[in-house]
Design a protein around this motif. Structure first.
Motif, mmCIF file in Angstrom:
data_model
loop_
_atom_site.group_PDB
_atom_site.id
_atom_site.type_symbol
_atom_site.label_atom_id
_atom_site.label_comp_id
_atom_site.label_asym_id
_atom_site.label_seq_id
_atom_site.Cartn_x
_atom_site.Cartn_y
_atom_site.Cartn_z
ATOM 1 N N GLU A 188 11.183 -2.781 -11.484
ATOM 2 C CA GLU A 188 10.204 -3.745 -10.773
ATOM 3 C C GLU A 188 10.656 -4.234 -9.429
ATOM 4 N N SER A 189 9.912 -4.085 -8.480
ATOM 5 C CA SER A 189 10.044 -4.380 -7.247
ATOM 6 C C SER A 189 9.376 -5.450 -6.622
ATOM 7 N N SER A 190 9.805 -6.362 -5.731
ATOM 8 C CA SER A 190 9.177 -7.400 -4.804
ATOM 9 C C SER A 190 9.225 -7.315 -3.582
ATOM 10 N N PRO A 191 8.148 -7.918 -2.880
ATOM 11 C CA PRO A 191 7.988 -7.783 -1.318
ATOM 12 C C PRO A 191 9.484 -8.010 -0.674
ATOM 13 N N PRO A 192 9.590 -7.361 0.481
ATOM 14 C CA PRO A 192 10.891 -7.091 1.140
ATOM 15 C C PRO A 192 11.267 -8.607 1.615
ATOM 16 N N LEU A 193 12.691 -8.529 1.607
ATOM 17 C CA LEU A 193 13.389 -9.738 2.196
ATOM 18 C C LEU A 193 13.540 -9.868 3.631
ATOM 19 N N LYS B 193 0.724 -1.311 -0.023
ATOM 20 C CA LYS B 193 -0.180 -0.114 -0.064
ATOM 21 C C LYS B 193 0.908 1.316 -0.119
ATOM 22 N N ILE B 194 2.172 1.234 0.451
ATOM 23 C CA ILE B 194 2.827 2.468 0.402
ATOM 24 C C ILE B 194 4.272 2.140 -0.316
ATOM 25 N N ILE B 195 4.999 1.232 -0.041
ATOM 26 C CA ILE B 195 6.150 1.139 -0.601
ATOM 27 C C ILE B 195 6.288 0.743 -2.118
ATOM 28 N N ALA B 196 5.506 -0.188 -2.260
ATOM 29 C CA ALA B 196 5.409 -0.591 -3.825
ATOM 30 C C ALA B 196 4.911 0.639 -4.830
ATOM 31 N N PRO B 197 3.951 1.288 -4.263
ATOM 32 C CA PRO B 197 3.626 2.434 -5.200
ATOM 33 C C PRO B 197 4.493 3.364 -5.173
ATOM 34 N N ASP B 198 5.220 3.671 -3.893
ATOM 35 C CA ASP B 198 6.321 4.722 -4.016
ATOM 36 C C ASP B 198 7.309 4.257 -5.175
ATOM 37 N N LEU B 199 7.838 3.156 -5.055
ATOM 38 C CA LEU B 199 8.882 2.781 -5.858
ATOM 39 C C LEU B 199 8.433 2.527 -7.391
ATOM 40 N N GLU B 200 7.083 2.346 -7.706
ATOM 41 C CA GLU B 200 6.444 2.190 -8.964
ATOM 42 C C GLU B 200 6.691 3.582 -9.501
ATOM 43 N N LEU B 201 6.260 4.723 -8.680
ATOM 44 C CA LEU B 201 6.293 6.287 -8.962
ATOM 45 C C LEU B 201 7.993 6.531 -9.444
ATOM 46 N N LEU B 202 8.519 6.223 -8.385
ATOM 47 C CA LEU B 202 10.282 6.311 -8.597
ATOM 48 C C LEU B 202 10.413 5.912 -10.015
ATOM 49 N N GLY B 203 10.264 4.615 -10.281
ATOM 50 C CA GLY B 203 10.462 4.010 -11.678
ATOM 51 C C GLY B 203 10.145 4.919 -12.725
ATOM 52 N N GLN B 204 8.833 5.176 -12.582
ATOM 53 C CA GLN B 204 7.939 6.096 -13.856
ATOM 54 C C GLN B 204 8.835 7.235 -13.806
ATOM 55 N N LEU C 137 20.201 0.354 -23.606
ATOM 56 C CA LEU C 137 21.502 0.811 -23.943
ATOM 57 C C LEU C 137 21.617 0.661 -25.401
ATOM 58 N N ASN C 138 21.964 1.896 -26.050
ATOM 59 C CA ASN C 138 22.384 1.706 -27.761
ATOM 60 C C ASN C 138 21.343 0.864 -28.285
ATOM 61 N N GLY C 139 20.168 0.999 -28.081
ATOM 62 C CA GLY C 139 19.001 0.197 -28.810
ATOM 63 C C GLY C 139 18.949 -1.295 -28.447
ATOM 64 N N LYS C 140 19.723 -1.747 -27.403
ATOM 65 C CA LYS C 140 19.806 -3.161 -26.710
ATOM 66 C C LYS C 140 19.047 -3.043 -25.365
ATOM 67 N N VAL C 141 17.867 -4.047 -25.504
ATOM 68 C CA VAL C 141 17.534 -4.221 -23.971
ATOM 69 C C VAL C 141 18.183 -5.005 -23.249
ATOM 70 N N ILE C 142 18.364 -4.448 -21.826
ATOM 71 C CA ILE C 142 19.178 -5.481 -20.959
ATOM 72 C C ILE C 142 18.591 -5.281 -19.481
ATOM 73 N N LYS C 143 18.514 -6.378 -18.933
ATOM 74 C CA LYS C 143 18.010 -6.392 -17.569
ATOM 75 C C LYS C 143 18.926 -6.940 -16.699
ATOM 76 N N ASN C 144 19.109 -5.822 -15.994
ATOM 77 C CA ASN C 144 20.218 -5.771 -15.001
ATOM 78 C C ASN C 144 19.977 -6.921 -13.891
ATOM 79 N N PRO C 145 21.186 -7.358 -13.359
ATOM 80 C CA PRO C 145 21.121 -8.223 -12.300
ATOM 81 C C PRO C 145 20.052 -7.738 -11.102
ATOM 82 N N PRO C 146 19.625 -8.771 -10.340
ATOM 83 C CA PRO C 146 18.817 -8.233 -9.147
ATOM 84 C C PRO C 146 19.720 -7.372 -8.342
#
Length: 177
Positions: free
Chosen positions: A92-97, A31-42, A118-127
């Motif tokens: 993307e975020s997931s529930p806390p550890l 209700k708080i953290i995930a929406p905050d992190l989603e807005l930060l990502g946006q 990056l330079n047109g290539k999609v890269i998914k960073n490590p967790p």
């Protein structure tokens, strides 16, 4: 004797309830953290650092030398992204550890993954992770990006000197790699 046992059980129940009430990261995540992190990502997708400026934990702002220097650092990051071929695609975020009480704050680690182009290539960073922090008397969360802590775990103890020393930073990067 039975009164003492009953009083002891009652005290344990009360203490357990107090501890449970103090740790709110998991319950505040949806209700708080995930929406905050989603807005930060946006906002990061749009190279906008205004919410990050508002939601950064004061320990980092103090570490870099105060509000003015922190704003300059954000401006530098904003300019670097604007002039590079990097485009944030998704955060993307997931529930806390884990969640810890340190001094008068709750500190928890929230997994995150960033996808960028990056330079047109999609890269998914490590967790990686975000560090979410709140005063115990509040549900106002502030954040730190954990990617710097992965590379330099000792920084956690600089920002939070009383953080338990036996805790491993999530997704730790092996310095030998």
């Amino acid at each position: 004797m039975i009164k003492k046992i009953y009083a002891g059980i009652l005290l344990l129940c009360i203490l357990q309830t107090v501890q449970a009430e103090e740790l709110n990261c998991k319950s505040d995540y949806p209700k708080i953290i995930a929406p905050d992190l989603e807005l930060l990502g946006q906002q990061l997708k749009n190279n906008d650092y205004s919410l990050m400026q508002q939601k950064t934990h004061p320990s980092l702002i103090n570490f870099v030398g105060g509000e003015e220097k922190y704003q300059a650092l954000l401006k530098f990051a904003q300019n670097t992204i604007a002039t590079s071929n990097i485009e944030i695609q998704n955060v993307e975020s997931s529930p806390p550890l884990y969640s810890y009480i340190v001094d008068q704050e709750e500190i928890c680690f929230v997994p995150k993954t960033i996808t960028m182009k990056l330079n047109g290539k999609v890269i998914k960073n490590p967790p990686s992770f975000m560090v979410a922090i709140r005063p115990l008397n509040s549900h106002q969360w502030t954040y730190l990006d954990g990617s710097g802590l992965q590379k330099n775990p000792q920084m956690l103890f600089i920002l939070f000197p009383n953080f338990p020393k036996n805790v491993d930073v999530p997704f730790k990067i092996d310095a030998g790699k």
